[in-house]
Every structure is written in C-alpha cells, then in structure tokens.
Enzyme design. Structure first.
Site, PDB file in Angstrom:
ATOM      1  CD  GLU A 124      -4.022   3.545  15.197  1.00  0.00           C
ATOM      2  OE1 GLU A 124      -3.048   3.343  15.901  1.00  0.00           O
ATOM      3  OE2 GLU A 124      -3.988   3.831  14.402  1.00  0.00           O
ATOM      4  CG  ASP A 173      -2.428  -3.734  13.285  1.00  0.00           C
ATOM      5  OD1 ASP A 173      -1.003  -4.392  13.203  1.00  0.00           O
ATOM      6  OD2 ASP A 173      -2.973  -4.026  11.706  1.00  0.00           O
ATOM      7  CE1 TYR A 198      -5.450   2.566  10.141  1.00  0.00           C
ATOM      8  CE2 TYR A 198      -4.459   2.338   8.186  1.00  0.00           C
ATOM      9  CZ  TYR A 198      -6.130   2.145   8.376  1.00  0.00           C
ATOM     10  OH  TYR A 198      -7.064   2.227   7.978  1.00  0.00           O
ATOM     11  CG  HIS A 202      -2.137  -1.002  15.427  1.00  0.00           C
ATOM     12  ND1 HIS A 202      -3.809  -0.655  15.912  1.00  0.00           N
ATOM     13  CD2 HIS A 202      -1.874  -0.716  13.862  1.00  0.00           C
ATOM     14  CE1 HIS A 202      -4.448  -0.556  14.475  1.00  0.00           C
ATOM     15  NE2 HIS A 202      -3.504  -0.592  13.179  1.00  0.00           N
ATOM     16  CE  LYS A 222       0.577  -2.226   9.250  1.00  0.00           C
ATOM     17  NZ  LYS A 222      -0.409  -2.244  10.515  1.00  0.00           N
ATOM     18  NE  ARG A 280      -2.174  -1.542   3.073  1.00  0.00           N
ATOM     19  CZ  ARG A 280      -2.112  -1.727   5.049  1.00  0.00           C
ATOM     20  NH1 ARG A 280      -3.648  -1.682   4.726  1.00  0.00           N
ATOM     21  NH2 ARG A 280      -1.295  -2.333   5.814  1.00  0.00           N
TER      22      ARG A 280
END
Length: 371
Positions: free
Chosen positions: A118, A270, A94, A96, A75, A15
C-alpha cells in the site's frame, strides 16, 4: 531466490498472493516457488495447477516460513504467522501498520524486511499496488451498503435506485480518490442520488467533469459534511492518507442527527477507519449498529470476490516481485525509488515515517538503510 506463498488465514480471506500464471513467470526466470497446499482454492486454482506452473507444494506453512527467502501474501500476517518470521527474510504483502501496534511490534521484533504493497508509489505520487483493491472495494462498498439498507439487515428499508414515483436513496461519498470514484460510479449506475465530497478542488473538478449532472460535488468542510451526512441514506468513507491512520470525519455525536437506519460503509477501516465509531468487522459478521446507524467495516472487502481481486492484484505486484527476486531487495530499491517507498520495517527498525510518527517509533530512512 526461494519464494513462499502460504494460504491466507484471515477470516473469509480467499485471495492468494500468487496465481499459477505468476508462479510460471517466477519459475521460468529461475526462481523456486513453494506453495502451501490449498492456497489457491479460493480462486479456483488447484495444487496441480501450481505444480504444472513449476511450484513445489508443501503441507502447511511451516516449511515456507522456515526456508523461503521471500514470503508473498495478500493480507497482513496474523499473530501465528508473525511468530514464524525471521531476520534476513522478506515479507511482501499489504501491512497497514499505522492503526496496528501489535503487528508493528511483532514485525520489529522479528527483524524481517517488510515491504508494504500500500505504500509502494508510482508516477505522480500514485499508489499502483493499492489501486486495484481500491477499485474493487469502492465498487463493493455500494453493493454492501445497498444490502445493509434493506430492513432485514437493519437498514432504513430504502431501495438505492428508487422506483418511478419514489425518490432514490441519497448517497454521500467522502473522498474522491480511487475508492470514492469507483463507489460513485456504482451508485450512479444503480440510480442513487450521489454527492461526492473532497477537499481538493482539482479532484472535485475531475469527478465533476466525469459525472456531469449524474452526481453532485461538494467541498468537504465541517458544515458541508454535517449537512450532507444528516440527509444521507448511505455514506461511504473513502479517505486515505498514505501509510497513516485515517482521520475521524464522522463523530459519535453526528450519528444522533442522522436518519435512523442509515448506513455507514468505512472503506478506510484498514487504516483505522474514518468514522469515530468504526471498528473492524469480518465477512462472517459484517455489520453492527450504533445509535440506530448501521456500520459496515469489513477490513478485507475484496476477499469476497477473490478471483477478480487476486488477478487484479498480481498484475501490479508481480513486476516488483520479479525485480526483488532477481536483484535482491536492496539493489531493487536502489534501482527503483518507487519500490523503496514500500519499505516499512527492516532489521528491527521502522522505515516509514508516517508509521513511526503514529506509533512512537524512531524513524530510520530507507536511504540510510540502503547506504
């Protein structure tokens, strides 16, 4: 604002943070966008496509991290990327953080302003920047689980939909939210015998109404969970506590009473995973076996369908990116409290309570930071 989008370097992560169409939206609004060369190749977007959208192409990530005011990724930054982050820079991706103390420590040390996709909220407490990837991961979990059930991949040798005269595979989906709902849709579509478990009666009512007699619902308490899991061929872990580590719902001891060759797919990996025996895997080596139970715990599942995932993600992340670039992150958060929920780290402080509690940091509220 000068915005940088580096190439993702996590294992088999294809991605990219910005599509050419998103770059066009940013540049026509007066912002400079720097793309690392080759950043979009995983979705079939060439450097020329980005140039035509108004971006500057840079060799390597160093210039982006050194000179851009905002870094847009998909990510969480890897260690080599975290070393390049700096104070007064915005990281929008993101994160996490709750199950990742090393990343959190590095972000705190850097002083960067880290906004996590998120934890950005929507109306009614929804998580709109997480939703499209949850939809993708939920649907992929059944594909991955069905493959892992094949004998050549260590599974029981069960065809999920069965054939005439042979019972279909039993699928247990733990959690009836976005991931669980999409997983159940795919499993039902393949002909599996599906049970959806949740602790919220309203969620059970909603999914029960949707699936009618095509899937069963069951309240998720310890006794019911054990009974369902012990009979399952495929278990999907789809439990989410926003920003916090996932609860461990299936213990090591429970594996011994499951069917040998059954498959666990942990979509919550995650956030640390919802099975006691879970640890993150990669697309290059996605499964491992514990006590004869196959575990699939890939931490970036949607990266395998990069084009679908990137465009779905950009649809929801771009509006906030435009707002941040236009107003600056502080004014953007003052104007939009949903975006403010995305602030996880700023100026060496942890600004998300669940992360601070999980990892032992002092919590500083967004309201205090913006004051």
């Amino acid at each position: 604002m000068r915005i940088g989008c580096p190439k993702e370097i996590k294992n088999h992560e294809y991605r990219v943070g910005l599509t050419p169409e998103s770059v066009k939206e940013l540049t026509v609004n007066g912002h400079d966008v720097w793309m690392e060369t080759g950043a979009g190749m995983g979705i079939g977007a060439t450097d020329d496509a980005y140039r035509n959208a108004g971006a500057e192409i840079k060799d390597g990530p160093d210039a982006l991290f050194a000179e851009c005011e905002m870094i847009v990724k998909v990510k969480e930054p890897q260690a080599v990327e975290r070393a390049k982050l700096r104070r007064d820079q915005i990281l929008y991706t993101y994160l996490h953080l709750a199950p990742d103390p090393e990343q959190t420590a590095d972000l705190v040390k850097s002083g960067v302003t880290a906004i996590a996709y998120e934890t950005v909220t929507g109306e009614g407490g929804s998580l709109p920047l997480l939703k499209p990837m949850s939809q993708v991961a939920g649907r992929m979990s059944i594909q991955a689980g069905a493959t892992a059930l094949e004998k050549a991949h260590g599974g029981r040798g069960v065809l999920l939909g069965g054939v005439p005269g042979v019972m279909p595979g039993k699928v247990v989906v733990i959690g009836g939210g976005v991931v669980g709902f999409n997983a159940a849709q795919m499993a039902v579509g393949l002909g599996g015998q599906v049970t959806i478990m949740d602790r919220d009666p309203e969620v059970l009512d909603k999914v029960g109404t949707f699936f009618e007699n095509r899937a069963s619902t069951r309240f998720s308490n310890k006794a019911n969970l054990e009974e369902a899991v012990f009979e399952a061929d495929l278990v999907i872990g789809a439990v989410l506590i926003p920003g916090a580590a996932a609860p461990k719902l299936i213990t090591r001891d429970m594996l011994k009473q499951m069917k040998p060759g059954a498959v666990l797919v942990d979509v919550a990996i995650d956030q640390g995973g919802c099975f006691e025996t879970s640890h993150a895997t990669t697309h290059a080596d996605p499964t491992y076996v514990v006590d004869d139970i196959v575990h699939y715990c890939v931490a970036n599942m949607p990266g395998a369908v990069a084009r679908t995932s990137t465009y779905a993600l950009n649809n929801v992340t771009l509006p906030h990116a435009l707002r941040i670039a236009r107003m600056g992150w502080k004014d953007a958060m003052r104007a939009n409290p949903h975006l403010a929920e995305g602030l996880n780290v700023h100026g060496g402080k942890v600004a998300y309570e669940a992360v601070a509690k999980e990892l032992g940091y002092d919590f500083v509220s967004v309201a205090d930071i913006l004051a």
